[in-house]
Design a protein around this motif. Sequence first.
Motif, short mmCIF file in Angstrom:
data_model
loop_
_atom_site.label_atom_id
_atom_site.label_comp_id
_atom_site.label_asym_id
_atom_site.label_seq_id
_atom_site.Cartn_x
_atom_site.Cartn_y
_atom_site.Cartn_z
N GLY A 153 0.81 -1.22 0.00
CA GLY A 153 0.00 0.00 0.00
C GLY A 153 0.84 1.26 0.00
O GLY A 153 0.51 2.25 -0.69
N PHE A 154 1.93 1.24 0.76
CA PHE A 154 2.82 2.40 0.83
C PHE A 154 3.46 2.67 -0.53
O PHE A 154 3.53 3.81 -0.99
N ASN A 155 3.91 1.62 -1.20
CA ASN A 155 4.49 1.79 -2.53
C ASN A 155 3.45 2.29 -3.52
O ASN A 155 3.77 3.04 -4.45
N LYS A 156 2.20 1.90 -3.32
CA LYS A 156 1.12 2.37 -4.18
C LYS A 156 0.96 3.88 -4.08
O LYS A 156 0.89 4.57 -5.10
N ILE A 157 0.91 4.41 -2.85
CA ILE A 157 0.72 5.86 -2.74
C ILE A 157 1.98 6.61 -3.14
O ILE A 157 1.90 7.75 -3.62
N ARG A 158 3.15 6.03 -2.95
CA ARG A 158 4.37 6.68 -3.42
C ARG A 158 4.33 6.88 -4.93
O ARG A 158 4.70 7.94 -5.44
N ARG A 159 3.89 5.86 -5.66
CA ARG A 159 3.80 5.98 -7.11
C ARG A 159 2.74 7.01 -7.51
O ARG A 159 2.97 7.83 -8.40
N ARG A 160 1.61 6.97 -6.83
CA ARG A 160 0.53 7.90 -7.17
C ARG A 160 0.90 9.35 -6.85
O ARG A 160 0.45 10.27 -7.54
N LEU A 161 1.70 9.53 -5.82
CA LEU A 161 2.07 10.88 -5.40
C LEU A 161 2.79 11.63 -6.51
O LEU A 161 2.73 12.85 -6.60
N ASN A 162 3.48 10.90 -7.38
CA ASN A 162 4.26 11.52 -8.43
C ASN A 162 3.41 12.01 -9.60
O ASN A 162 3.89 12.80 -10.42
N TYR A 163 2.17 11.52 -9.71
CA TYR A 163 1.39 11.94 -10.87
C TYR A 163 -0.07 12.29 -10.57
O TYR A 163 -0.83 12.62 -11.47
N GLN A 164 -0.48 12.22 -9.30
CA GLN A 164 -1.83 12.62 -8.92
C GLN A 164 -1.75 13.45 -7.64
O GLN A 164 -0.86 13.26 -6.82
#
Length: 231
Positions: A140-151
């Motif tokens: 889950g943490f890696n999911k939001i890290r990825r999303r933080l870069n483009y959303q």
Amino acid sequence: MEVKLPTFDSVFSIDCVIFGFEAGELKILLIERNEEPFKDWLALPGYIVEQDESIDDAAERILYELTGLRDLHMQQFHTFGEVKRHPQGRVITVAYYALIRINGQKELKPVTQYAKSAFWHPVNDLPKLAFDHSEIFNTGFNKIRRRLNYQPIAFELLPEKFTLTQLQSLYEAVLNKKLDKRNFRKKMLSYGFLKELDEKQKGVSYRAAKLYKFDRRKYAKIFQNELNLVQ
């Protein structure tokens, strides 16, 4: 001639990965278990789905019963189905995540005996969690890290009115790296979805900083596709 089909037995669970941000720290919502297996261990809020409820309804019920929180916008992000992930048998779990503002949230209080307590814990100092919950958290943490870069999900964690320093602190906490202050502010302001307010911080011992708000409508109007918010 009617054909009688076999009945399948299945066991599903829900695990909730709920992130919050407070005082410059990214935090995760945990419970202290009050049942075996893993009694007294820390764990993500999670439990078994009842046979007569949907997965989404179960997620809302389980989070409420274990933490007292209601009406969160949670999204499914992964399914965990390793054969031996639960010591009592085959249990497949559907993981949900949400990002919320801790400030203003009511007191966390389980309404079931299954959990002794619920509380926020810094993500950078997590102990080993029950079951495979450490793996679920990391996914889950890696999911939001990825999303933080483009959303613009960061604004779901911040107060409605925030400073640029608070915004940068949040990005640094999630990405686990220092960002150049000048470049970060220049880039964020250049997008045009931060509204500068005619207000400053109150009740601080240092020089009060300007406050900003996230303009969701302007964001939606300007950006139709994904964008790189940091790199």
